[in-house]
Write a protein that holds these residues in place. Structure first.
Motif, PDB file in Angstrom:
ATOM      1  N   PRO A 463       0.749  -1.175  -0.062  1.00 51.68           N
ATOM      2  CA  PRO A 463      -0.005   0.030  -0.199  1.00 51.68           C
ATOM      3  C   PRO A 463       0.955   1.502   0.039  1.00 51.68           C
ATOM      4  O   PRO A 463       2.104   1.207   0.475  1.00 51.68           O
ATOM      5  CB  PRO A 463      -0.972  -0.156   1.408  1.00 51.68           C
ATOM      6  N   PRO A 464       0.249   2.423  -0.327  1.00 53.33           N
ATOM      7  CA  PRO A 464       1.038   3.743  -0.148  1.00 53.33           C
ATOM      8  C   PRO A 464       1.462   3.990   1.139  1.00 53.33           C
ATOM      9  O   PRO A 464       0.776   3.452   1.875  1.00 53.33           O
ATOM     10  CB  PRO A 464       0.047   4.713  -0.880  1.00 53.33           C
ATOM     11  N   VAL A 465       2.584   4.700   1.043  1.00 50.57           N
ATOM     12  CA  VAL A 465       3.080   5.153   2.459  1.00 50.57           C
ATOM     13  C   VAL A 465       3.007   6.666   2.337  1.00 50.57           C
ATOM     14  O   VAL A 465       3.160   7.266   1.487  1.00 50.57           O
ATOM     15  CB  VAL A 465       4.646   4.804   2.646  1.00 50.57           C
ATOM     16  N   SER A 466       2.424   7.096   3.387  1.00 54.46           N
ATOM     17  CA  SER A 466       2.227   8.709   3.738  1.00 54.46           C
ATOM     18  C   SER A 466       3.058   9.445   4.707  1.00 54.46           C
ATOM     19  O   SER A 466       3.698   8.823   5.641  1.00 54.46           O
ATOM     20  CB  SER A 466       0.872   9.052   4.100  1.00 54.46           C
ATOM     21  N   ILE A 467       3.413  10.808   4.356  1.00 55.76           N
ATOM     22  CA  ILE A 467       4.297  11.534   5.159  1.00 55.76           C
ATOM     23  C   ILE A 467       3.510  13.026   5.293  1.00 55.76           C
ATOM     24  O   ILE A 467       3.109  13.494   4.490  1.00 55.76           O
ATOM     25  CB  ILE A 467       5.760  11.645   4.495  1.00 55.76           C
ATOM     26  N   ASN A 468       3.613  13.573   6.541  1.00 53.65           N
ATOM     27  CA  ASN A 468       2.928  14.813   6.718  1.00 53.65           C
ATOM     28  C   ASN A 468       4.060  15.902   6.527  1.00 53.65           C
ATOM     29  O   ASN A 468       5.111  15.763   7.165  1.00 53.65           O
ATOM     30  CB  ASN A 468       2.510  14.822   8.186  1.00 53.65           C
ATOM     31  N   VAL A 469       3.755  16.622   5.655  1.00 59.09           N
ATOM     32  CA  VAL A 469       4.702  17.720   5.312  1.00 59.09           C
ATOM     33  C   VAL A 469       4.500  18.946   6.054  1.00 59.09           C
ATOM     34  O   VAL A 469       5.213  20.086   5.901  1.00 59.09           O
ATOM     35  CB  VAL A 469       4.576  18.365   3.686  1.00 59.09           C
ATOM     36  N   ARG A 470       3.461  19.148   6.810  1.00 58.67           N
ATOM     37  CA  ARG A 470       3.252  20.275   7.804  1.00 58.67           C
ATOM     38  C   ARG A 470       4.251  20.506   9.143  1.00 58.67           C
ATOM     39  O   ARG A 470       4.242  21.441   9.584  1.00 58.67           O
ATOM     40  CB  ARG A 470       1.838  20.259   8.073  1.00 58.67           C
ATOM     41  N   GLY A 471       5.052  19.446   9.222  1.00 57.41           N
ATOM     42  CA  GLY A 471       5.851  19.279  10.672  1.00 57.41           C
ATOM     43  C   GLY A 471       7.047  20.173  10.160  1.00 57.41           C
ATOM     44  O   GLY A 471       7.245  20.927   9.220  1.00 57.41           O
ATOM     45  N   SER A 472       8.123  19.955  11.041  1.00 56.16           N
ATOM     46  CA  SER A 472       9.181  20.803  10.941  1.00 56.16           C
ATOM     47  C   SER A 472       9.999  20.231   9.834  1.00 56.16           C
ATOM     48  O   SER A 472       9.894  19.064   9.463  1.00 56.16           O
ATOM     49  CB  SER A 472      10.203  20.738  12.220  1.00 56.16           C
ATOM     50  N   ASN A 473      11.067  20.745   9.551  1.00 57.47           N
ATOM     51  CA  ASN A 473      12.132  20.351   8.377  1.00 57.47           C
ATOM     52  C   ASN A 473      12.856  19.123   8.884  1.00 57.47           C
ATOM     53  O   ASN A 473      13.003  18.171   8.015  1.00 57.47           O
ATOM     54  CB  ASN A 473      13.345  21.486   7.946  1.00 57.47           C
ATOM     55  N   GLU A 474      13.344  19.175  10.186  1.00 51.68           N
ATOM     56  CA  GLU A 474      13.974  18.046  10.735  1.00 51.68           C
ATOM     57  C   GLU A 474      13.138  16.863  10.663  1.00 51.68           C
ATOM     58  O   GLU A 474      13.623  15.621  10.141  1.00 51.68           O
ATOM     59  CB  GLU A 474      14.348  18.300  12.279  1.00 51.68           C
TER      60      GLU A 474
END
Length: 823
Positions: A463-474
């Motif tokens: 299945p697709p994997v998801s990442i939240n881009v609204r957090g910090s750059n780190e």
């Protein structure tokens, strides 16, 4: 007879920019009387005169020039004076130039210096005028013609101007003029510009940060009256909006009596500074009320025109942005689109504009430019010249399966990129960025199904994997690293669905995937999927990219255009380019691509960081070529007999440098690999695309804009007899005026030796055919494929540099080294 004088300012700390311009302008006023002007200058280091400057003897003369600005009537009592030595360097006889034009084979030593002098003359007209802004050596933009100014909103305008230069051609001198557009800061009251960022009757921190970034480095004029009602006019450069960090040292400590600022972008009542003669703090608001009899509007942020350590504050309502300042920051997408919409015009519109307005605007009309008469220059008729051309036949393009194509634009309908014997399925996994559009994933899967039509089978793994881009750059870097390290195991490709076209996010993905983890990635912006009326075109583009990234070839060109010219089993074709780093003061980046087989389908690349900022010559050329030769040799078990190089990113003045400095490095690389007395033949061709020569068909007006037919070659009329160069328009633009590529042969050991008098024709045919091998497109491209790929790989390196401190190298991961990772 033209006289060339050198200007040398005898100061340890040399003035630059606007200050240098002003100093030299004051020098001209000292040397010559207004009624007898005969001097022109580049406002840097050279003076040109058509008469002797009588006061200047053989050893030169030193002038003492007290400095004062444009807003002052004369120098102040304590004004700084500059010692400037002016010395006659050489004389340039026009008769020698005439002889060269009449007899091109005659030796004319000062050819380059004469052209330089003529260009200084040509560009002086607009540089000396307050009605124009000039950029570089040849672009000028009128500041007082409203019809030339286009509002781009948010404090930027586009201005239509002209490029101009003098160049030599066979038996004649030509003025090259072209329409040019530039993006500038709008010249208005600073508070008016600030209002454009003011939303919903309030300032929030993100908007203030955006405004501060926009205004940084902008020159302004401050105007008010003192207590005695005497006018005050001063010019400054904005450092930033008022900030809590003002008065802070490099070590993070506040200086004594440092200013007090309540927040970033604070207003005049929220910024206090120490008044020395009063021995106390005062707000900006109180100071201007008491000392300048001015009541300030408290709404607008105060600007700092000093420095971070030593701030100086001015209110927006007393400042005006000075005209003619090119916008250093790129405009947003909407602004860029608006400017391009105005700039894209058909050839006839540009031609009529140049003849009707351009000649006058660049100072080639005697009525506008009195220097034309004083120097005895004239333009015979003010018309564009007519040159002969010929059209090369369109090569035949073939894919693994399907009908051959014989046109400049085609499609992938009923064409397979792989032979029937190849039944591989490529495994991939989808990475989605949160927040995401649910429709994008389903549409992408539909594209996967459509790829089968072109012989590409993609199998989604897990299945697709998801990442939240609204957090910090780190946090984003940590999540991406986890995905590439663990989730990308056992797959051929990671497909990333981006929420928007953010450069920062794209750069982060490519840097980690290409350099640190060796994961093949393809990025797609979600709106590209959801905004498509038909997914067919997108699926075709993906098929081309997938196939190249998986080390396969896309299209090929029939033999008569390529292999019948040069034996490609014995020839390696190379593309080289250099790009400047996006990080200020960081060294430039060099990129090289090279063919590895006779089909010219795969072009693996190598990147190297240069040693110096702005270096346009490739410093590590020997090492870079060795890596390409070793890769070619690993396929053929021998090294190529011919090395044909297309070198991008070189200006006309650097042709000799390529011949004298880069060619020896290329030879040295070969010496270390080839058997003794078995060196390959090398040909180097410079590819020019940042030039201003344009052509249009001399016929009645046509709907397609009178662009020449694709394949048009011009190698007479605008070229010099002793040079080997040609213009080639290989593509068909969707709109606007086509820009032909300029090819200049700086060194040749392949074509003349084999073809003799037919060498030029053979090289033009070969180069034209290369324009049909750009594997990412189903069109002929505007510059030949090796140069185009070299440009793309350098752009990819900018993604790495955007996030790299120091001098870290640009080598990609071992798993991607011999692939077209940059596509």
């Amino acid at each position: 007879m033209l006289r060339k004088y050198s200007i040398k300012i005898e100061e340890e700390q040399q003035p630059t920019g606007k200050k240098l311009f002003r100093i030299i302008k004051l020098l001209l006023e000292e040397i010559q009387k207004p009624e007898s002007k005969v001097l022109v200058t580049d406002f840097s280091s050279i003076l040109i005169s058509c008469e002797d400057i009588k006061d200047i003897k053989a050893g030169g003369k030193t002038f003492t020039i007290p400095y004062y600005s444009e807003t002052e009537k004369g120098p102040r009592d304590n004004a700084k004076s500059y010692q400037i030595k002016v010395q006659l360097d050489e004389t340039l006889p026009i008769s020698a130039l005439e002889n060269y034009l009449t007899h091109p084979t005659s030796q004319y030593i000062n050819r380059g210096k004469m052209v330089q002098a003529l260009n200084i003359f040509l560009n002086y007209y607009t540089k000396d005028s307050s009605k124009y802004c000039t950029i570089g050596t040849g672009r000028s933009f009128p500041l007082d013609e409203k019809s030339s100014i286009i509002d781009l909103k948010y404090g930027l305008v586009a201005i239509k101007g002209y490029y101009s230069s003098i160049c030599l051609a066979t038996s004649r001198i030509l003025a090259n003029i072209n329409v040019s557009y530039g993006m500038f800061y709008e010249s208005k009251k600073l508070e008016v510009i600030m209002k454009k960022y003011y939303t919903e009757s309030r300032w929030d921190d993100p908007t203030l940060r955006l405004l501060g970034k926009f205004l940084r480095g902008v020159r302004i004029e401050y105007s008010c009256k003192d207590k005695a009602q005497n006018p005050i006019r001063r010019r400054f450069r904005i450092h930033d909006l008022a900030s809590q960090d003002d008065g802070m040292t490099d070590k993070g400590q506040k200086t004594e009596n440092s200013s007090v600022v309540k927040r970033y972008g604070a207003g005049p009542k929220e910024v206090s500074f120490w008044v020395q003669d009063r021995g106390k703090y005062s707000t900006v608001f109180d100071f201007f009320e008491k000392e300048r009899n001015t009541i300030l509007d408290t709404e607008w942020p105060v600007v700092n025109v000093g420095s971070r350590q030593k701030p100086t504050y001015l209110p927006a309502q007393l400042c005006t942005i000075l005209p003619g300042q090119r916008a250093k920051a790129e405009g947003n997408t909407g602004q860029t689109t608006t400017m391009i919409g105005h700039a894209v015009r058909n050839p006839v519109e540009n031609m009529e504009d140049i003849v009707s307005h351009g000649m006058k605007a660049v100072g080639l009309c005697k009525d506008e430019n009195p220097m034309m008469n004083r120097y005895g220059f004239r333009v015979p008729d003010g018309k564009l010249i007519t040159v002969k051309s010929r059209v090369l036949p369109t090569p035949t393009i073939r894919y693994s399966q399907g009908k051959p194509e014989n046109q400049t634009r085609w499609n992938l309908n009923f064409k397979s990129l792989r032979p029937p014997s190849d039944s591989r399925k490529w495994s991939c996994r989808v990475l989605r960025m949160v927040p995401h559009d649910e429709r994008a994933l389903e549409l992408l899967r539909q594209c996967f199904k459509m790829l089968k039509n072109n012989g590409i089978e993609i199998k989604e793994q897990l299945p697709p994997v998801s990442i939240n881009v609204r957090g910090s750059n780190e946090a984003l870097k940590r999540d991406l690293s986890r995905v590439f390290k663990y989730e990308a195991k056992g797959i051929d490709c990671m497909i990333v669905i981006l929420p928007d076209s953010s450069k920062a996010l794209y750069n982060q993905i490519k840097r980690l995937a290409d350099k640190e983890y060796g994961v093949t990635t393809i990025c797609i912006v979600a709106s590209t999927l959801t905004g498509q009326n038909s997914l067919g075109g997108l699926a075709g583009n993906l098929a081309l990219k997938f196939n190249l990234k998986f080390r396969n070839n896309n299209q090929s060109v029939d033999n008569q255009s390529l292999k019948d010219v040069i034996d490609l089993n014995k020839t390696m074709v190379v593309g080289i380019d250099v790009t400047h780093s996006p990080i200020e003061h960081a060294p430039s980046i060099a990129g090289m691509v090279a063919s590895i087989d006779a089909q010219l389908g795969q072009w693996p690349a190598v990147l190297r960081r240069q040693k110096e900022k702005g270096a346009e010559m490739v410093e590590q050329l020997e090492d870079m070529l060795k890596t390409r030769l070793q890769l070619w040799g690993s396929r053929y078990k021998r090294y190529p007999e011919n090395i044909l190089i297309y070198r991008d990113g070189v200006s006309q003045g650097q042709y000799d440098h390529v011949r004298k400095h880069e060619l020896p490095k290329l030879r040295e690389a070969c010496t270390k690999l080839y058997p003794k007395d078995d060196a390959p033949k090398i040909t180097i061709i410079v590819v020019g695309k940042r030039h201003h020569t344009r052509f249009y068909k001399q016929s009645t007006y046509q709907a397609n804009g009178n662009n020449p037919q694709p394949g048009t070659v011009v190698d007479r009329g605008v070229t010099e007899a002793l040079n080997w160069d040609f213009f080639l328009q290989s593509h068909k633009p969707l709109r606007g005026t086509a820009r032909p590529a300029h090819y200049f042969v700086v060194h040749d050991e392949i074509f003349r030796a084999k073809f003799g008098a037919e060498a030029a024709n053979k090289l033009e045919t070969f180069t034209h055919s290369l324009c049909y091998l750009f594997g990412r497109s189903t069109t002929a491209v505007s510059i030949c494929t090796p140069a185009y790929y070299a440009d793309i790989v350098c752009q990819r390196a900018r993604c790495y540099a955007d996030d790299l401190p120091g001098l870290e190298d640009f080598e990609v991961h071992d798993r991607l080294k011999n692939t077209m990772f940059y596509i």
